[in-house]
Write an enzyme that holds these catalytic residues in place. Structure first.
Site, PDB file in Angstrom:
ATOM      1  N   GLU A  51       2.885   6.550  -4.886  1.00  0.00           N
ATOM      2  CA  GLU A  51       3.028   5.908  -6.029  1.00  0.00           C
ATOM      3  C   GLU A  51       4.442   6.252  -6.885  1.00  0.00           C
ATOM      4  O   GLU A  51       5.590   5.827  -5.741  1.00  0.00           O
ATOM      5  CB  GLU A  51       2.186   6.934  -7.350  1.00  0.00           C
ATOM      6  CG  GLU A  51       0.959   7.446  -7.170  1.00  0.00           C
ATOM      7  CD  GLU A  51       0.626   8.180  -8.502  1.00  0.00           C
ATOM      8  OE1 GLU A  51      -0.752   8.652  -8.111  1.00  0.00           O
ATOM      9  OE2 GLU A  51       0.559   8.055  -9.124  1.00  0.00           O
ATOM     10  N   ASP A  71       1.453  -1.274  -0.558  1.00  0.00           N
ATOM     11  CA  ASP A  71      -0.010  -0.240   0.379  1.00  0.00           C
ATOM     12  C   ASP A  71       0.861   1.146   0.093  1.00  0.00           C
ATOM     13  O   ASP A  71       0.569   1.904   1.350  1.00  0.00           O
ATOM     14  CB  ASP A  71      -0.894  -0.152   1.396  1.00  0.00           C
ATOM     15  CG  ASP A  71      -1.577   1.181   1.429  1.00  0.00           C
ATOM     16  OD1 ASP A  71      -2.662   1.719   2.575  1.00  0.00           O
ATOM     17  OD2 ASP A  71      -1.579   1.996   0.162  1.00  0.00           O
TER      18      ASP A  71
HETATM   19  N1  SAM Z   1      -3.768   4.474  -1.015  1.00  0.00           N
HETATM   20  C1  SAM Z   1      -2.567   5.148  -1.668  1.00  0.00           C
HETATM   21  C2  SAM Z   1      -2.005   4.846  -2.665  1.00  0.00           C
HETATM   22  O1  SAM Z   1      -2.699   4.180  -3.759  1.00  0.00           O
HETATM   23  O2  SAM Z   1      -1.520   6.147  -3.593  1.00  0.00           O
HETATM   24  C3  SAM Z   1      -1.836   5.393  -0.259  1.00  0.00           C
HETATM   25  C4  SAM Z   1      -1.504   5.632   0.841  1.00  0.00           C
HETATM   26  S1  SAM Z   1      -0.332   5.443   2.238  1.00  0.00           S
HETATM   27  C5  SAM Z   1      -0.423   6.530   2.956  1.00  0.00           C
HETATM   28  C6  SAM Z   1       1.547   5.664   1.578  1.00  0.00           C
HETATM   29  C7  SAM Z   1       2.371   5.217   2.283  1.00  0.00           C
HETATM   30  O3  SAM Z   1       3.959   4.557   1.669  1.00  0.00           O
HETATM   31  C8  SAM Z   1       3.120   6.464   2.601  1.00  0.00           C
HETATM   32  O4  SAM Z   1       2.956   6.712   3.950  1.00  0.00           O
HETATM   33  C9  SAM Z   1       4.507   6.474   2.620  1.00  0.00           C
HETATM   34  O5  SAM Z   1       5.542   6.727   3.613  1.00  0.00           O
HETATM   35  C10 SAM Z   1       4.960   5.105   2.077  1.00  0.00           C
HETATM   36  N2  SAM Z   1       6.461   4.434   1.715  1.00  0.00           N
HETATM   37  C11 SAM Z   1       7.006   5.153   0.461  1.00  0.00           C
HETATM   38  N3  SAM Z   1       7.594   4.506   0.186  1.00  0.00           N
HETATM   39  C12 SAM Z   1       8.124   3.713   0.910  1.00  0.00           C
HETATM   40  C13 SAM Z   1       9.121   2.484   1.172  1.00  0.00           C
HETATM   41  N4  SAM Z   1      10.294   2.175   0.488  1.00  0.00           N
HETATM   42  N5  SAM Z   1       8.824   1.605   2.299  1.00  0.00           N
HETATM   43  C14 SAM Z   1       7.572   1.879   3.388  1.00  0.00           C
HETATM   44  N6  SAM Z   1       6.739   2.758   2.728  1.00  0.00           N
HETATM   45  C15 SAM Z   1       6.947   3.898   1.558  1.00  0.00           C
END
Ligand code: SAM
Length: 275
Positions: A158, A155
């Site tokens: 992008e 989750d």
């Molecule tokens: N539902 C949303 C979508 O489809 O775009 C995503 C929501 S959720 C808040 C996305 C999360 O991915 C963020 O909190 C971000 O910090 C996390 N994220 C991005 N890159 C990451 C990584 N390499 N490892 C762990 N979390 C990551």
């Protein structure tokens, strides 16, 4: 009263909505984080000016990313969520009584902190006794995991910034290694109107690693184009083989036992991306 916020979904196309006020705004170590109150969609989390989740339509995404894989696996006890710091996927995962432990790994602790504060209906289960929350890079967590999980849910944001690595073939190979021998995963895989090449590439990469690869969709009005895709890769269980009529009843507002299979029926221009 209020100002208009636009998420530019391409150079020349966007979605605009009315914002009443900003609740919190900061540049974290990983991304620009905004929590705003909207006129029509409740509170909304933005990361790098992209809509992550709104109180009004969040249920669609969180139900569809969780219930299709967790009902497909006959005994989903150990779950990993990569990203998901807003807590919505965790809330849905915990509706499955088989789940003994759900580990969430989000790179940005500020997302967790401000989702708890401003999105209580979404983030309210992050402190559940079955949940382990880790702040760290999901790519590294997967690289260090082996034969541990029944279901993995990606989750993430992008494929930009901290999430770039989470859409690579190497990451999907790592997911396969981190899964048990009959495990399966689902990753949010963007939209077919503006990210067709990405979807086609992810399908190709996952197909080379998993014997069962599927694509399904859901309607999410505040996401780019409104048509959202999810990629499923499975070592053994096929969602289309599951007898959804025997699934236990759980509380949902979008997912249904009929949608469990119907979501995989794709319009031609989307099905063409899976060939
Ligand atoms: N539902 C949303 C979508 O489809 O775009 C995503 C929501 S959720 C808040 C996305 C999360 O991915 C963020 O909190 C971000 O910090 C996390 N994220 C991005 N890159 C990451 C990584 N390499 N490892 C762990 N979390 C990551």
């Amino acid at each position: 009263m209020g100002i208009w916020f636009t998420e530019k979904q391409t150079e020349h196309f966007g979605i605009t909505m009315k914002i009443n006020r900003s609740l919190h705004s900061e540049q974290t170590d990983f991304q620009k984080l905004d929590m705003v109150e909207t006129q029509e969609w409740g509170n909304m989390l933005l990361l790098d000016d992209m809509v992550m989740t709104t109180e009004k339509d969040e249920f669609v995404y969180h139900e569809m990313v969780a219930h299709i894989p967790l009902f497909t696996h006959p005994n989903p006890e150990k779950i990993l969520i990569v990203g998901g710091g807003d807590g919505g996927v965790i809330r849905e995962v915990l509706k499955h009584s088989e789940v003994k432990k759900a580990t969430l790994v989000d790179i940005d602790g500020k997302v967790i902190e401000y989702s708890k504060k401003y999105l209580p209906s979404i983030a309210g289960k992050l402190d559940d006794r079955r949940v382990e929350v880790k702040v760290g890079d999901g790519f590294m967590h997967i690289a260090e995991a082996e034969n541990q999980y029944d279901v993995i849910l990606v989750d993430s944001t992008e494929p930009v910034g901290p999430a770039v690595n989470l859409f690579t073939k190497g990451f999907y190979a790592g997911i396969s290694k981190a899964l048990k021998e009959d495990g399966l995963f689902v990753a949010q895989s963007d939209n077919p109107w503006f990210k067709a090449e990405l979807i086609a590439q992810v399908q190709k990469d996952v197909k080379e690693i998993f014997p069962i690869t599927r694509l399904y969709t859901a309607n999410i009005p505040t996401y780019p184009s409104g048509m959202w895709c999810f990629t499923l890769g499975s070592k053994k269980y096929d969602p289309l083989e599951a007898d959804s009529s025997r699934f236990p009843d759980i509380e949902t507002n979008y997912y249904t036992k009929e949608l469990h299979k119907a979501a995989f029926v794709l319009p031609k221009f989307v099905a063409d991306l899976t060939k």
